[in-house]
Write an enzyme that holds these catalytic residues in place. Structure first.
Site, PDB file in Angstrom:
ATOM      1  N   GLU A 185      39.000  41.666  18.862  1.00  0.00           N
ATOM      2  CA  GLU A 185      37.921  41.901  17.893  1.00  0.00           C
ATOM      3  C   GLU A 185      36.567  41.518  18.478  1.00  0.00           C
ATOM      4  OE1 GLU A 185      38.495  43.774  15.556  1.00  0.00           O
ATOM      5  OE2 GLU A 185      40.226  43.210  14.324  1.00  0.00           O
ATOM      6  N   SER A 189      49.804  38.342  38.791  1.00  0.00           N
ATOM      7  CA  SER A 189      49.693  37.081  39.533  1.00  0.00           C
ATOM      8  C   SER A 189      50.900  36.184  39.246  1.00  0.00           C
ATOM      9  CB  SER A 189      48.376  36.378  39.201  1.00  0.00           C
ATOM     10  OG  SER A 189      48.132  36.399  37.819  1.00  0.00           O
ATOM     11  N   ARG A 219      48.277  36.115  33.986  1.00  0.00           N
ATOM     12  CA  ARG A 219      48.572  37.537  33.767  1.00  0.00           C
ATOM     13  C   ARG A 219      49.785  37.936  34.589  1.00  0.00           C
ATOM     14  NH1 ARG A 219      42.558  40.040  33.975  1.00  0.00           N
ATOM     15  NH2 ARG A 219      42.125  38.087  35.082  1.00  0.00           N
ATOM     16  N   VAL A 220      50.347  39.087  34.240  1.00  0.00           N
ATOM     17  CA  VAL A 220      51.687  39.387  34.745  1.00  0.00           C
ATOM     18  C   VAL A 220      51.728  39.561  36.264  1.00  0.00           C
ATOM     19  CG1 VAL A 220      51.600  41.907  34.319  1.00  0.00           C
ATOM     20  CG2 VAL A 220      53.779  40.688  34.278  1.00  0.00           C
ATOM     21  N   ARG A 275      53.257  47.265  22.947  1.00  0.00           N
ATOM     22  CA  ARG A 275      54.523  47.840  23.428  1.00  0.00           C
ATOM     23  C   ARG A 275      54.280  48.776  24.617  1.00  0.00           C
ATOM     24  NH1 ARG A 275      59.221  46.142  23.712  1.00  0.00           N
ATOM     25  NH2 ARG A 275      60.537  47.850  24.377  1.00  0.00           N
ATOM     26  N   TYR A 318      39.996  37.966  21.253  1.00  0.00           N
ATOM     27  CA  TYR A 318      39.625  38.814  22.388  1.00  0.00           C
ATOM     28  C   TYR A 318      39.401  40.253  21.920  1.00  0.00           C
ATOM     29  CZ  TYR A 318      40.027  40.909  27.088  1.00  0.00           C
ATOM     30  OH  TYR A 318      39.805  41.594  28.259  1.00  0.00           O
TER      31      TYR A 318
HETATM   32  P1  NAD Z   1      38.230  36.515  34.887  1.00  0.00           P
HETATM   33  O1  NAD Z   1      38.712  35.538  33.879  1.00  0.00           O
HETATM   34  O2  NAD Z   1      38.668  36.338  36.299  1.00  0.00           O
HETATM   35  O3  NAD Z   1      36.636  36.596  34.888  1.00  0.00           O
HETATM   36  C1  NAD Z   1      35.845  36.318  33.773  1.00  0.00           C
HETATM   37  C2  NAD Z   1      34.645  35.493  34.252  1.00  0.00           C
HETATM   38  O4  NAD Z   1      33.777  35.235  33.140  1.00  0.00           O
HETATM   39  C3  NAD Z   1      35.055  34.142  34.827  1.00  0.00           C
HETATM   40  O5  NAD Z   1      34.394  33.917  36.046  1.00  0.00           O
HETATM   41  C4  NAD Z   1      34.607  33.152  33.761  1.00  0.00           C
HETATM   42  O6  NAD Z   1      34.320  31.873  34.276  1.00  0.00           O
HETATM   43  C5  NAD Z   1      33.387  33.856  33.195  1.00  0.00           C
HETATM   44  N1  NAD Z   1      33.033  33.442  31.823  1.00  0.00           N
HETATM   45  C6  NAD Z   1      33.847  33.287  30.763  1.00  0.00           C
HETATM   46  N2  NAD Z   1      33.158  32.897  29.681  1.00  0.00           N
HETATM   47  C7  NAD Z   1      31.846  32.820  30.067  1.00  0.00           C
HETATM   48  C8  NAD Z   1      30.639  32.451  29.408  1.00  0.00           C
HETATM   49  N3  NAD Z   1      30.635  32.109  28.115  1.00  0.00           N
HETATM   50  N4  NAD Z   1      29.490  32.457  30.129  1.00  0.00           N
HETATM   51  C9  NAD Z   1      29.485  32.794  31.451  1.00  0.00           C
HETATM   52  N5  NAD Z   1      30.594  33.137  32.118  1.00  0.00           N
HETATM   53  C10 NAD Z   1      31.766  33.160  31.436  1.00  0.00           C
HETATM   54  O7  NAD Z   1      38.667  37.956  34.338  1.00  0.00           O
HETATM   55  P2  NAD Z   1      38.464  39.410  34.979  1.00  0.00           P
HETATM   56  O8  NAD Z   1      39.794  40.034  35.056  1.00  0.00           O
HETATM   57  O9  NAD Z   1      37.615  39.345  36.171  1.00  0.00           O
HETATM   58  O10 NAD Z   1      37.676  40.140  33.798  1.00  0.00           O
HETATM   59  C11 NAD Z   1      36.290  40.427  33.872  1.00  0.00           C
HETATM   60  C12 NAD Z   1      35.898  41.253  32.653  1.00  0.00           C
HETATM   61  O11 NAD Z   1      36.624  42.477  32.646  1.00  0.00           O
HETATM   62  C13 NAD Z   1      36.160  40.558  31.337  1.00  0.00           C
HETATM   63  O12 NAD Z   1      35.113  40.827  30.441  1.00  0.00           O
HETATM   64  C14 NAD Z   1      37.430  41.216  30.851  1.00  0.00           C
HETATM   65  O13 NAD Z   1      37.520  41.212  29.461  1.00  0.00           O
HETATM   66  C15 NAD Z   1      37.273  42.629  31.404  1.00  0.00           C
HETATM   67  N6  NAD Z   1      38.584  43.265  31.569  1.00  0.00           N
HETATM   68  C16 NAD Z   1      39.411  42.919  32.601  1.00  0.00           C
HETATM   69  C17 NAD Z   1      40.648  43.531  32.706  1.00  0.00           C
HETATM   70  C18 NAD Z   1      41.602  43.207  33.823  1.00  0.00           C
HETATM   71  O14 NAD Z   1      42.713  43.700  33.818  1.00  0.00           O
HETATM   72  N7  NAD Z   1      41.225  42.468  34.837  1.00  0.00           N
HETATM   73  C19 NAD Z   1      41.068  44.455  31.742  1.00  0.00           C
HETATM   74  C20 NAD Z   1      40.210  44.742  30.686  1.00  0.00           C
HETATM   75  C21 NAD Z   1      38.963  44.156  30.615  1.00  0.00           C
HETATM   76  N1  UDP Z   2      54.307  39.339  30.943  1.00  0.00           N
HETATM   77  C1  UDP Z   2      55.586  39.006  31.424  1.00  0.00           C
HETATM   78  N2  UDP Z   2      55.708  37.898  32.200  1.00  0.00           N
HETATM   79  C2  UDP Z   2      54.650  37.109  32.554  1.00  0.00           C
HETATM   80  C3  UDP Z   2      53.359  37.451  32.076  1.00  0.00           C
HETATM   81  C4  UDP Z   2      53.236  38.566  31.271  1.00  0.00           C
HETATM   82  O1  UDP Z   2      56.572  39.706  31.126  1.00  0.00           O
HETATM   83  O2  UDP Z   2      54.852  36.124  33.271  1.00  0.00           O
HETATM   84  C5  UDP Z   2      54.159  40.562  30.124  1.00  0.00           C
HETATM   85  C6  UDP Z   2      53.343  40.386  28.851  1.00  0.00           C
HETATM   86  O3  UDP Z   2      54.179  39.986  27.802  1.00  0.00           O
HETATM   87  C7  UDP Z   2      52.784  41.778  28.661  1.00  0.00           C
HETATM   88  C8  UDP Z   2      52.605  42.302  30.081  1.00  0.00           C
HETATM   89  O4  UDP Z   2      53.433  41.496  30.902  1.00  0.00           O
HETATM   90  O5  UDP Z   2      53.708  42.600  27.995  1.00  0.00           O
HETATM   91  C9  UDP Z   2      51.159  42.232  30.569  1.00  0.00           C
HETATM   92  O6  UDP Z   2      50.689  40.936  30.325  1.00  0.00           O
HETATM   93  P1  UDP Z   2      49.271  40.398  30.772  1.00  0.00           P
HETATM   94  O7  UDP Z   2      49.138  39.013  30.247  1.00  0.00           O
HETATM   95  O8  UDP Z   2      49.110  40.621  32.222  1.00  0.00           O
HETATM   96  O9  UDP Z   2      48.202  41.358  30.082  1.00  0.00           O
HETATM   97  P2  UDP Z   2      48.081  42.127  28.672  1.00  0.00           P
HETATM   98  O10 UDP Z   2      48.136  43.542  29.059  1.00  0.00           O
HETATM   99  O11 UDP Z   2      49.245  41.763  27.780  1.00  0.00           O
HETATM  100  O12 UDP Z   2      46.785  41.671  28.131  1.00  0.00           O
END
Ligand code: NAD
Ligand code: UDP
Ligand code: UDP
Length: 314
Positions: free
Chosen positions: A151, A193, A190-191, A279, A149
């Site tokens: 890289e 949900s 994720r944490v 951290r 993810y």
């Molecule tokens: P999510 O997993 O709910 O959404 C990602 C979507 O991309 C999904 O609908 C999935 O089916 C689709 N997808 C995955 N691989 C695909 C492919 N090869 N072709 C077409 N569709 C594909 O996650 P999200 O939280 O909505 O994240 C959306 C974007 O935002 C991602 O690129 C993620 O890296 C970035 N992002 C999100 C967060 C966050 O906290 N939510 C933080 C940093 C970056």
């Molecule tokens: N985490 C936790 N309990 C869970 C899920 C995640 O303590 O049930 C922690 C996880 O180890 C990380 C932080 O919550 O330190 C955020 O995790 P998440 O997977 O939401 O996203 P990240 O920021 O690590 O990509």
């Protein structure tokens, strides 16, 4: 064909958590939206309420394959974002970020479209600078479990800036910090949900490690506002720009807040910390404040309340 300010906008990953909120907002603003998703982590349910909208189109497609469509603008969000899901098939995760970026950049080049990349705070890895400004190059393990993810997203940023320099493409790169809200998948992993679902079901609340690691949580509506502002900012504003809420919490504090809001009787249990778990994490958002005139307005308590309402109704 483009009429006035109305644009035909492609949202990849549009059936995911952030993507579905973005599609909704872009339609409200009077645009045509083409939502492309392979439904790996996203669902048709997230966009079911948009299917009857005359300006909305849903296409099942994997962005690692070329896509020939006519559009004016691209938000490239396709990529699983939860560690559980992006580590399930790590090779596909890297392909999605890298091949997906190449295909969408090729599409943007041919159609002369603006293109925005949803990058991530993970490009900073486990940071030794706190809070993280955009000019910090990060500390990422290139061969660990999170590397597919981290890289992949770093390489996608490289491609965006090379298309910008080599082909003069109008690019935009935002680095998104932890964002939460309604329409996260209940089993997303994720944490936010996880903790809400556990609290609502009366199950044990799982804290990884000592729970003293920190994150900064941004509510989805604030995030969507910021990325649309970024897309519409002057062409000279290319980023990367941090988008997130700079209020920092330990995961223990998050658990306490969730327990309070849900009135839950769940007890907290500690589980092993996943490898390379950062951290601390907190965005320096001075660039977003100055260049986009944006700052988040939803507190963690208010955002959690709305998210709990969503999960309770499921
Ligand atoms: P999510 O997993 O709910 O959404 C990602 C979507 O991309 C999904 O609908 C999935 O089916 C689709 N997808 C995955 N691989 C695909 C492919 N090869 N072709 C077409 N569709 C594909 O996650 P999200 O939280 O909505 O994240 C959306 C974007 O935002 C991602 O690129 C993620 O890296 C970035 N992002 C999100 C967060 C966050 O906290 N939510 C933080 C940093 C970056
Ligand atoms: N985490 C936790 N309990 C869970 C899920 C995640 O303590 O049930 C922690 C996880 O180890 C990380 C932080 O919550 O330190 C955020 O995790 P998440 O997977 O939401 O996203 P990240 O920021 O690590 O990509
Ligand atoms: N591409 C695409 N849709 C388009 C144009 C290009 O999916 O409308 C893909 C195509 O598969 C190509 C990639 O984008 O491999 C990169 O395109 P670019 O024009 O930059 O490079 P080239 O075609 O020269 O490899």
């Amino acid at each position: 064909m483009r009429y006035g300010n109305r644009k035909k906008i492609l949202v990849t990953g549009g059936a995911g958590f952030l993507g579905s909120h973005l599609c909704e907002r872009l339609l409200e603003q009077g645009n045509e939206v083409l939502c492309v998703d392979n439904f790996f982590t996203g669902t048709r349910r997230n966009v079911a309420h948009l299917l009857d909208h005359q300006d909305f189109e849903l296409l099942r497609h994997d962005v690692t394959f070329p896509l020939y469509v006519e559009i004016d603008e691209i938000y490239n969000l396709a990529c699983p974002a939860s560690p559980v899901h992006y580590q399930f098939d790590p090779v596909q995760t890297t392909k999605t970020s890298v091949l997906g970026a190449i295909n969408m950049l090729g599409l943007a080049k041919r159609t002369k479209s603006r293109i925005l990349q949803a990058s991530t705070s993970e490009v900073y890895g486990d940071p030794e600078i706190h809070p993280q400004p955009e000019n910090y190059w990060g500390r990422v393990n290139p061969i660990g479990y999170r590397s597919c993810y981290d890289e992949g997203k770093r390489c996608a940023e490289t491609l965006f800036f090379d298309y910008f320099r080599q082909h003069k493409l109008p690019i935009k790169v935002v680095r998104i910090f932890n964002t939460y809200g309604p329409k996260m998948h209940p089993n997303d992993g994720r944490v936010v949900s996880n903790l809400i679902m556990q609290a609502l079901r009366g199950a044990d609340i799982t804290l990884y490690g000592d729970g003293l690691q920190t994150r900064s949580f941004c509510y989805v509506d604030d995030l969507v506002d910021a990325i649309i502002r970024m897309m519409n900012a002057p062409e000279t504003v290319v980023g990367p720009i941090n988008i997130g809420n700079p209020e920092e919490f330990t995961i223990r504090q998050l658990a306490e807040a969730v327990i309070k809001i849900t009135n839950s009787k769940s007890k907290v249990v500690f589980k092993p910390l996943p490898p390379d778990d950062p951290r601390q994490r907190k965005p320096d958002i001075s660039n977003a404040v100055h260049l986009l005139d944006w700052k988040p307005s939803t507190s963690l308590a208010d955002g959690l309340k709305k998210t709990v309402e969503y999960f309770s109704a499921l």
